[in-house]
Motif scaffolding. Sequence first.
Motif: not given
Length: 853
Positions: A290-310
Amino acid sequence: MSSHDGIMADVAVLDIRKVQNKLLEWEQPDRPLAPLSTSQRDAVLDLSQEVNIRTIPHDLPFGDDDEVTFNKDNEITCHDLAQSFVNLELGRVKIETTQQFLSWYSHVEEELLQAEDVRFTDYWHQLAEQRDECAVLLSQIESALKDLSCLMEQYQVVSNRTNSLHQVSEQLLADQTKLHNTCEEVGQRLQNFMTLDSLNNRLASPTLCVSSEAFVDILDRLDQCMEYIGAHSKWRESSSYLTRFRHCLSRIVAMIRGHVVDVLEHATQQVLAPATHVPMAAMHSTGFALCYGKFQASAARVKPLLTQVESRVTHSPEYQQLLTECHQCYFTQRELLLSSSVATSITELSVTHKGDHCSLVRSSCACLVHVCQDEYQLFYQFFSQPTPLLTSYLEGLCTVLYDVLRPFIIHINHLETLAEVCSILRLEMLEEHVQNNPGPLEAFGQVAWQLLQDVQERLVFRAHCYLQSDILHYKPAAGDLAYPEKLEMMESIAQSLQEQAALSLRHSESRSSLASIGSATSQEVARINSDSGVTFEQPRSRTGNSPADLHGMWYPTVRRTLVCLSRLYRCVDRPIFQGLSQEALTMCIQSVASAAQAICTKKSPIDGELFQIKHLLILREQIAPFQVDFTIKEMSLDFSKVKTAAFSLLHKRKQLFSLGTNNALLEFLLEGTPTVREQLVDSRKEVDKQLKASCEAFIHHTTKCLVGPLLTFLDKSEVFVSMQTEVAGNATLAQQPFAHADVIGHVVQETQRLIKSQLPTIHRSMQLYLANRETEFILFRPIKNNVVASFVQLQQVLSGGRYTSDDLLLAGCPSPEQVTVLLSSASLLSSNQEALPKVSNTTTTVIEEELHT
């Protein structure tokens, strides 16, 4: 006429030869008279060939009567030609006088000469014709050259015009290329400006998604245009276009921010949907998904965009601000999920481990270690670059640990518990976990270090209190001062244990079993110090386990001091330990001295001094392994000048308010200022100093106990001799009642009786207290020397001529050899002929050094 003909013929021949010679000289190869060019020579050869080929015309009239003869080549000879001319002239001219003849002759001669020169004349005419032809040819050539020159000039003019035309054509082509390139460059430059409308249209498209490749292309194009316009800010309307591009960037940043916030908040709502707060115990088992698995699943939706920002943080401050806001949003959502859970878990652990502070610290720290590691890994599922906000966020979580544990720490009173907590924080947490994993546990390390500082502060405070209450102000019980009864009792117990072990075990097993029966305090100190890396030496004894070291026969303050120092050594910093060790040793020495004084009052000075020597040796041996300097610097005020200045002020009261350099008040202020004095206090040297004083006191009391009557007599005789020298009297020492020979003999007998009766007791006491044959021997050696020296001094008194031989026999003073034999027969050393240890230990070395000093 014949002679004339012959002369004319010879003349003709000579002329021909001259002509031939001249002609030959004209064409000499070395020095020609008329050098001809190649073309001229070719022309002459051509003319000569024409002349030779051409014959004399047959219709040439030579006369009516004369005939001209021709040779085989149809050529007229000169002789014939001359004869023809003579005949012709004679037939035409009438000669009457000599003058006429001479005229005629002259005329004929001229004609002959001319006839002879016909060929040359013809040749000359031919040459003239050739010359004329050459002149004509030359004029034609000059005309041709002029024409050629004109043609060349015209050609040069045409060529120059052609070249200029070619150059102009090339320049036109270059200008055309330049204009084309300029046009393309202008188009490229304008493309960065014209892209604005395209970007606005693409951003306004309802189908645009921030996670698509098209959005990344928009970001790249926008960054390229902004960078280009920013680099050419002096261009016209660059500032306005840059402002419009920044507006587009603001729209893009808002879209990215909204997308990231929506994803993070949606993940948080998914976690909070089943339960409001998830305890940490469940979080690492069933609640982890619940606390880590769902957050980790959501990472794929924003990781490429955040990588572009970084990757664009250095391009524009808007990206840096966007990344910071994304970090803050992420940490806000994580804190919303974990802060209450961490606090609840630590509180539950404090309830679970109530009363067990070590387990509470270990379990709560382990819980936070796992949380920090998990949060660190989860953060890098979303972001690629580190940020100080991560450390601040983890510090906020770890602050809960500090807030919960600190109230427990400041109420811990036991040194053992505080030392154990220090070991947990320093060794297990900081050295094992934090040093091996510095990135994820940086924040935890800072909080753990703060906790360690608080524990050390509490430990130092409790150590001061402990030293004051349990060492310096320790009130010994009756059993603590029951010396030597305790030692005798423990010796009998040790002997009985050895006998039982010898009956039940084999010899090899017996030795190991006996070695295991040691002092509980020694074993405890050794165990504590083995944990801290310090190895202590146990005092050697005759049997390996003496009653002086069996079952904690150390004085309580000594045992407590060593245990306290052993625990502090691995818990506090070295400067703090040095100050505490100096204070602890000073208090321990005072406590041992007080106990020794009580034993001296209750039993005997020898027991008290041996008691003090024993425990000072233990202190000296047990503090040796500490790898620290027991020297500290103390600051004190020296008021000696104040007293001197005050007396000077009293003597100069009349000059209190005088002017000049004799003002007494000014001198008092300048000279009476107390000075700051630094002094080094070495606790180890204090122990050595006290040990030396104790050994000297023991030697003095033992010597007095063995030869007390003899020492009394020697003191009286010394006083009498000194008084006799001062008053210059006639009385001798032998005449004094206290110095009669029979009295001296009684003193000698009494001294020998004391030696025989007291020496075994003294050796027995040394054996009980010191429990080391070599130490006993070294400590007894100065006693033996003092006894022998006393008898030698008595011999000197008796051999000074004051006593007769009968008096000497009556006194019966033994020789030094006899005294040595007496001491040996009366001591335990002569009764038990055991060899001394070959390897001296620390105890004997210290005593020997102190006694020699």
